[in-house]
Design an enzyme around this catalytic site. Structure first.
Site, PDB file in Angstrom:
ATOM      1  N   GLU A 103      28.754  62.365  23.639  1.00 56.58           N
ATOM      2  CA  GLU A 103      28.443  61.060  24.201  1.00 56.58           C
ATOM      3  C   GLU A 103      28.177  60.076  23.059  1.00 56.58           C
ATOM      4  O   GLU A 103      27.491  60.393  22.098  1.00 56.58           O
ATOM      5  CB  GLU A 103      27.204  61.208  25.073  1.00 56.58           C
ATOM      6  N   ASP A 215      16.398  69.418  10.610  1.00 53.03           N
ATOM      7  CA  ASP A 215      16.920  68.529   9.556  1.00 53.03           C
ATOM      8  C   ASP A 215      16.562  67.090   9.923  1.00 53.03           C
ATOM      9  O   ASP A 215      17.410  66.205   9.962  1.00 53.03           O
ATOM     10  CB  ASP A 215      18.432  68.712   9.435  1.00 53.03           C
TER      11      ASP A 215
END
Length: 310
Positions: A103, A215
């Site tokens: 998306e 991360d």
């Protein structure tokens, strides 16, 4: 996205688009966008007006995207913070690529409440029940993930462990230190080995496990329309939430109102965290050393010297 589609491997971009949008929809334009150091990234415009975000790599690196898609699926299933829908991953032999389609999230200027919202939502994510993502077959395991994945382009071990300190030693620091041997002088490697053997002097066993982004630097956060926080590009696993917080402070901290809001939902032992933070930085800096070279060596050695008592 349902689980069957999450685990499907598409054989072309067109197959993925038709499966999601119907046989009459096709690609009309592809524009390069910022996508990090590892992959190429594009905004793809479809004939029905839909935009997709598509990352590509060499055809042999499909596993980058399969593991990322399942990490994103884990975050979406908890429904605590915005995560793009995974539309599909696969290979396209005609284009000689592997790909991941998501998306498309339109970036917007931050609203006055953006950082507070993000702090609250990340804290809620970290407090959510997550043991099902470790290993359904090993009820005593509390840390890890049900599959290995990647931190950047580096393989990331996620073998489930009962104890956080064991996991951080064996699945985080030890593999990176071993890869970094060519950079580390013998005296530094001796100190690194001492530190591995004495992590229990510095790290804690957290009160509960948390699903971590893995991360979480500023480039992997998006302020979407209406100030909605989104996270992207995870290296997902279950661990101590302090590791995610530390990553937000590795290359410059987020605004203080983010941390204050986080602390309202998930209180942080600030004094203890301050003492542990650099050990979590060490994993990320070792990975940067192994990926990008000796410019990160000084920072790695400084942290090893900070903790190693030999």
């Amino acid at each position: 996205m349902d689980e069957s589609r999450m685990r499907r491997r598409y054989h072309s971009l067109e197959e993925m688009i038709q499966d999601n949008y119907g046989s009459s929809v096709f690609i009309i334009r592809t524009d390069s966008v910022r996508g990090g150091d590892i992959n190429n990234a594009y905004r793809m415009s479809l004939s029905d007006g839909t935009y997709l975000f598509v990352k590509t790599n060499s055809i042999n690196n499909l596993n980058f995207f399969l593991t990322e898609s399942r990490g994103l699926g884990a975050f979406r299933s908890l429904n605590k913070v915005g995560v793009p829908e995974v539309l599909g991953a696969g290979t396209d032999e005609q284009r000689d690529i592997s790909f991941l389609a998501l998306e498309y999230i339109e970036s917007s200027p931050g609203t006055p409440s953006y950082w507070e919202n993000f702090g609250h939502q990340l804290a809620a994510l970290h407090r959510a029940e997550c043991l099902s993502y470790v290993d359904p077959e090993r009820s005593e395991a509390r840390f890890g993930f049900y599959e290995d994945n990647y931190i950047g382009a580096t393989p990331q071990k996620n073998q489930p462990k009962k104890n956080w300190i064991d996991f951080y030693r064996e699945c985080r620091l030890l593999p990176q230190i071993t890869m970094a041997e060519k950079y580390l002088e013998p005296a530094v490697r001796k100190k690194a080995d001492w530190l591995l053997d004495h992590l229990d002097l510095y790290l804690r066993e957290p009160g509960f496990p948390s699903l971590l982004h893995g991360d979480l630097w500023s480039g992997n956060m998006i302020c979407g329309k209406g100030g909605v926080p989104w996270i992207i590009d995870p290296a997902a696993y279950v661990g101590d939430f302090e590791a995610d917080l530390a990553m937000t402070q590795l290359f410059g901290s987020l605004p203080e109102r983010f941390y204050a809001a986080y602390n309202e939902v998930n209180p942080v032992d600030k004094a203890g965290y301050a003492q542990r933070k650099n050990l979590y930085h060490l994993y990320q800096l070792l990975n940067h050393l192994n990926l990008f070279g000796s410019m990160y060596l000084g920072s790695v050695v400084d942290i090893i010297n900070m903790y190693a008592g030999v």
